[in-house]
Design a protein around this motif. Structure first.
Motif, PDB file in Angstrom:
ATOM      1  N   ASP A   7       0.831  -1.193   0.000  1.00 17.82           N
ATOM      2  CA  ASP A   7       0.000   0.000   0.000  1.00 17.82           C
ATOM      3  C   ASP A   7       0.866   1.243   0.000  1.00 17.82           C
ATOM      4  N   CYS A  11      -3.540   2.682   2.770  1.00 17.33           N
ATOM      5  CA  CYS A  11      -4.889   2.642   3.323  1.00 17.33           C
ATOM      6  C   CYS A  11      -4.920   3.779   4.342  1.00 17.33           C
ATOM      7  N   GLU A  66      -1.600   1.468  10.957  1.00 18.89           N
ATOM      8  CA  GLU A  66      -1.364   1.787   9.548  1.00 18.89           C
ATOM      9  C   GLU A  66      -1.168   0.475   8.793  1.00 18.89           C
ATOM     10  N   ILE A  67      -2.038   0.192   7.842  1.00 19.76           N
ATOM     11  CA  ILE A  67      -1.932  -1.025   7.036  1.00 19.76           C
ATOM     12  C   ILE A  67      -0.910  -0.765   5.936  1.00 19.76           C
ATOM     13  N   ARG A  70      -1.482  -5.824   2.168  1.00 20.09           N
ATOM     14  CA  ARG A  70      -2.703  -6.617   2.289  1.00 20.09           C
ATOM     15  C   ARG A  70      -2.801  -7.522   1.067  1.00 20.09           C
ATOM     16  N   TYR A  75      -9.763  -5.485   0.212  1.00 21.18           N
ATOM     17  CA  TYR A  75      -9.804  -4.023   0.225  1.00 21.18           C
ATOM     18  C   TYR A  75      -9.381  -3.494   1.594  1.00 21.18           C
ATOM     19  N   CYS A  76      -8.894  -2.269   1.611  1.00 19.67           N
ATOM     20  CA  CYS A  76      -8.530  -1.614   2.874  1.00 19.67           C
ATOM     21  C   CYS A  76      -9.700  -1.656   3.859  1.00 19.67           C
ATOM     22  N   SER A  80      -9.720  -2.854   7.764  1.00 26.15           N
ATOM     23  CA  SER A  80     -10.035  -1.904   8.833  1.00 26.15           C
ATOM     24  C   SER A  80     -11.370  -2.247   9.486  1.00 26.15           C
TER      25      SER A  80
END
Length: 93
Positions: A7, A11, A66-67, A70, A75-76, A80
């Motif tokens: 990412d 995200c 904080e991603i 993935r 999806y983010c 989350s």
């Protein structure tokens, strides 16, 4: 091994409030039951299931995640959303 998405665009960070020591401990147990390795201490890395995220807890009430990576098919908002569900469960909501 499943492909992962870095990412670089990121995200959105996830911020949780009212994270007491008990809630923080509960959330860590939820992460582990979800297959994530959790760094010990108040900050570090969550890693597993194709997810890599950095977390920081102030030791009193505020937790930020904080991603960083993935799975490509995730999806983010899915990640989350799962983290938010853990927080709600640990809050007793």
């Amino acid at each position: 091994m499943a492909e992962r998405k870095l990412d670089t665009e990121g995200c959105q960070g996830i911020k949780f409030r009212n994270v007491t020591p008990e809630v923080f401990s509960c959330i860590n147990k939820k992460f582990q039951s979800y297959g994530l390795e959790v760094s010990s201490g108040n900050s570090g890395v969550l890693k597993g299931n194709g997810i890599v995220a950095h977390f920081s807890w102030d030791g009193e009430a505020n937790l930020s995640i904080e991603i960083k990576e993935r799975p490509l098919d995730t999806y983010c908002g899915q990640v989350s959303g799962k983290f938010r569900a853990f927080w709600r469960e640990c809050q007793g909501l």
